[in-house]
Design a protein around this motif. Sequence first.
Motif, short mmCIF file in Angstrom:
data_model
loop_
_atom_site.label_atom_id
_atom_site.label_comp_id
_atom_site.label_asym_id
_atom_site.label_seq_id
_atom_site.Cartn_x
_atom_site.Cartn_y
_atom_site.Cartn_z
N GLY A 103 -1.11 -15.90 -36.41
CA GLY A 103 -0.12 -15.23 -35.58
C GLY A 103 -0.73 -14.37 -34.49
O GLY A 103 -0.18 -13.33 -34.13
N GLY A 104 -1.87 -14.79 -33.99
CA GLY A 104 -2.55 -14.03 -32.94
C GLY A 104 -3.48 -12.95 -33.46
O GLY A 104 -4.14 -12.26 -32.67
N GLU A 105 -3.57 -12.79 -34.78
CA GLU A 105 -4.46 -11.79 -35.38
C GLU A 105 -5.64 -12.50 -36.05
O GLU A 105 -5.46 -13.44 -36.82
CB GLU A 105 -3.73 -10.96 -36.43
N VAL A 106 -6.84 -12.02 -35.76
CA VAL A 106 -8.06 -12.57 -36.35
C VAL A 106 -8.60 -11.55 -37.36
O VAL A 106 -8.85 -10.39 -36.99
CB VAL A 106 -9.12 -12.87 -35.28
N PRO A 107 -8.79 -11.94 -38.62
CA PRO A 107 -9.21 -10.98 -39.64
C PRO A 107 -10.44 -10.17 -39.29
O PRO A 107 -10.46 -8.95 -39.49
CB PRO A 107 -9.46 -11.89 -40.86
N LEU A 108 -11.48 -10.82 -38.75
CA LEU A 108 -12.70 -10.08 -38.43
C LEU A 108 -12.45 -9.02 -37.37
O LEU A 108 -12.98 -7.91 -37.44
CB LEU A 108 -13.81 -11.04 -37.98
N GLU A 109 -11.63 -9.36 -36.39
CA GLU A 109 -11.33 -8.39 -35.33
C GLU A 109 -10.57 -7.19 -35.88
O GLU A 109 -10.85 -6.04 -35.52
CB GLU A 109 -10.54 -9.08 -34.22
N LYS A 110 -9.60 -7.45 -36.75
CA LYS A 110 -8.85 -6.35 -37.36
C LYS A 110 -9.76 -5.52 -38.26
O LYS A 110 -9.70 -4.28 -38.25
CB LYS A 110 -7.67 -6.87 -38.17
N ASP A 365 -19.99 -6.39 -30.83
CA ASP A 365 -19.52 -7.76 -31.01
C ASP A 365 -20.44 -8.58 -31.91
O ASP A 365 -20.03 -9.63 -32.41
CB ASP A 365 -19.40 -8.46 -29.64
N ARG A 366 -21.66 -8.13 -32.12
CA ARG A 366 -22.61 -8.91 -32.91
C ARG A 366 -22.66 -8.49 -34.38
O ARG A 366 -23.43 -9.07 -35.16
CB ARG A 366 -24.00 -8.78 -32.29
N ILE A 367 -21.87 -7.50 -34.76
CA ILE A 367 -21.80 -7.12 -36.17
C ILE A 367 -20.94 -8.16 -36.89
O ILE A 367 -19.78 -8.37 -36.53
CB ILE A 367 -21.19 -5.72 -36.36
N LYS A 368 -21.51 -8.84 -37.85
CA LYS A 368 -20.85 -9.97 -38.50
C LYS A 368 -20.87 -9.83 -40.01
O LYS A 368 -21.56 -8.97 -40.56
CB LYS A 368 -21.52 -11.28 -38.10
#
Length: 372
Positions: A103-110, A365-368
């Motif tokens: 639904g437009g939400e990405v778990p890693l980003e949240k 952005d590189r923290i994974k």
Amino acid sequence: MGNAALKTPTRPLAGPAPIFLRKRLQALALSGAALLLAIAAAVLLHATGSGQGLRIAATVNGVPIESEELAQAMSEQRAATAAYFKAKYDADAGAEFWKTSFGGEVPLEKLKRDALAQTVKLKLQQAMAEREGLTDDISYASFLKRLKAENERRASGDEAGAGVYGPKQYSEAAYYSLLNSDLIGALKAKLEGGMTWSDDELRAYYKAHAADQFTERTSVSADVVSVSFAPGSSLSETEAEAVMKAIAKKIDAGLSAADAAAGFEGQATVAAVQVDGDTARGAALRTPVLASKAQDLQAGRHTGVFKENGAYVLAVATNRAQGKVHLFAEVRDGIAAQLAEEAYDARVAEAVASATVDIDPSIYDRIKLDSQ
């Protein structure tokens, strides 16, 4: 915020009232739970290029937030993020879960946003503690030095046979959680200790919340009649319902629960129960329908027939007593502590709302996750 002194509110804080004396205990319980989680958690995260020294992923009011600090917050937030996507999108945390859009939400980003928000709030409180003279260095590099020294001390204690209290060695996550819990506890104690409240303010709060915070739960005593139709009982569901309806008619005619059930020996049982502040939680877990219906009964009235846990049930209230209202003198100190807690939370919320947060995308952005 700078070095401005803490402003003491001149009236009770606005907004929903907290439950009397429970918020502080809940906060302590939560901090303890966070520490246990940190101790139990495996290393779930890494910053790309780790081992090359600490790197600043963001700043809050110019104070550095290292990638390692964000990684620790991400570890703590991971389960909550997975639960959020499960509840909202029925998404399971599989191999591609963290990079998939729902639904437009990405778990890693949240996850990273929530972790950053958590870290910003923590860092602002660390900065407050530094200004109050409770610590002289809030950098992650300083923390790592303290961790190394503490683990060396623990290792030396073991070798000397003196023994040490707690774990033989602390992980980064466990020790970071422990130190921050202690530091914030000291900060709250210092700031809240300097707050004062007039007697009029405390009495106004007491008057506004006497019914919902300072009055104990009403106590209801009842005789509960039950007729089982569960597997192994002598009656079918239809037969059990017929027996209970016959008993209900006798109660409506004026008989007590015991007298009404006397003619159905071996089929009906009568038990005395009490629902009050001490027993309500347990009753709600074991017999939620009964607990809900009984609490509203007036003495001499009954619930009517209902089904619960494989039986037909009816409860007759034998007594109803209003809960004790605690006097102002008994709760005065608790009210002051509650208002101080609210004032501290308000100060932190204000600091968060006015903070300037700058992110370095080349690091952030590189923290994974390790699974990526």
